[in-house]
Design an enzyme around this catalytic site. Structure first.
Site, PDB file in Angstrom:
ATOM      1  N   ALA A 134       0.871  -1.184   0.000  1.00 18.24           N
ATOM      2  CA  ALA A 134       0.000   0.000   0.000  1.00 18.24           C
ATOM      3  C   ALA A 134       0.906   1.230   0.000  1.00 18.24           C
ATOM      4  CB  ALA A 134      -0.887  -0.008   1.240  1.00 18.24           C
ATOM      5  N   VAL A 179       4.801  -1.158   3.133  1.00 18.92           N
ATOM      6  CA  VAL A 179       4.621   0.262   2.803  1.00 18.92           C
ATOM      7  C   VAL A 179       5.405   0.614   1.541  1.00 18.92           C
ATOM      8  CG1 VAL A 179       4.848   2.625   3.659  1.00 18.92           C
ATOM      9  CG2 VAL A 179       4.377   0.741   5.269  1.00 18.92           C
ATOM     10  N   LYS A 180       4.674   1.078   0.540  1.00 21.19           N
ATOM     11  CA  LYS A 180       5.333   1.473  -0.709  1.00 21.19           C
ATOM     12  C   LYS A 180       5.859   2.892  -0.564  1.00 21.19           C
ATOM     13  CE  LYS A 180       3.967  -0.101  -5.122  1.00 21.19           C
ATOM     14  NZ  LYS A 180       2.912  -0.242  -6.141  1.00 21.19           N
ATOM     15  N   VAL A 181       7.133   3.057  -0.867  1.00 15.72           N
ATOM     16  CA  VAL A 181       7.782   4.365  -0.699  1.00 15.72           C
ATOM     17  C   VAL A 181       8.497   4.700  -2.010  1.00 15.72           C
ATOM     18  CG1 VAL A 181       9.547   5.605   0.615  1.00 15.72           C
ATOM     19  CG2 VAL A 181       8.160   3.870   1.764  1.00 15.72           C
TER      20      VAL A 181
END
Ligand code: E4P
Length: 217
Positions: free
Chosen positions: A59, A85-87
């Protein structure tokens, strides 16, 4: 090789999960936007996806600064333990990847278009690394050549970061990812369906069924 589906549509995810081959899910803000207006919040959609697939669910955080990325990262993993966590690969993004890892939060470094970005993400401690092959092909760069270089670099130094081939447009991307040993491929539902199909399989089934009619007589 792990198969992820690249969508936020729960119906597609349910159907793909039914095949028994799904290891995870990737989403992004554009995919989430397609699901907007169906009466569910972003958090509700993510929670529902996590119930359907028992694997890493990416996400995306949308903050551009370190503090915002940390806050969003902590909020996202509070939805479900399987959230990654997409960064995006930026200076603040890399700092956040390192700091989130120190808190035990897994990250997927996204919007990666070069092997050097991939090297930095691995050094920062990313769990997943998403090179966007289709978007590279779109601008006349060979996306899969970039993936091959990344896979080689990660092997050279035994990085734990998994290479997740993203922005996949057709089965040849999947074939090349598999032959070069990429860890994961994330695909739209359409590409998963295309992998099953072969015209000779259809012709073969038709012929066998026709001949079986003679056996039955
Ligand atoms: C990956 O995680 C991204 O969601 C995705 O693969 C981007 O694909 P696109 O280039 O088709 O938008």
């Amino acid at each position: 090789m792990k198969f992820y589906i690249d969508t936020a549509n729960v119906d597609e995810i349910r159907e793909a999960a039914g095949l028994g081959l799904l290891d995870g899910v990737t989403t992004n803000p554009s995919l989430m936007a397609r699901e907007a207006g169906r009466g569910k919040t972003f958090h509700q959609i993510l929670a529902e996806i996590c119930e359907l697939v028992d694997g890493p669910i990416s996400a995306e955080a949308v903050s551009m600064d370190f503090g915002g990325l940390m806050k969003e990262g902590r909020e996202l993993v509070s939805i479900h333990k399987n959230i990654v966590v997409k960064v995006p690969i930026t200076i603040d993004g890399l700092k956040a990847v390192k700091a989130l890892k120190e808190e035990g939060i897994r990250t997927n470094v996204t919007l990666v278009f070069s092997p050097m970005q991939a090297l930095l993400a691995a050094k920062a401690g990313a769990f997943l690394l998403s090179p966007f092959v289709g978007r590279l092909d779109d601008v006349s760069h060979n996306g899969m050549e970039t993936v091959a270089q990344i896979v080689q670099i990660y092997r050279n130094y035994n990085f734990d970061t998994q290479v997740l081939v993203a922005s996949v447009r057709h089965p040849i991307h999947v074939l090349e990812a598999a032959t070069m040993g990429a860890d994961v491929v994330t695909m739209p539902f359409k590409v998963i369906s295309q992998l099953v199909k072969h015209p000779l399989t259809d012709v073969g089934i038709e012929r066998f069924l026709k001949d079986w009619e003679k056996v039955k007589k």
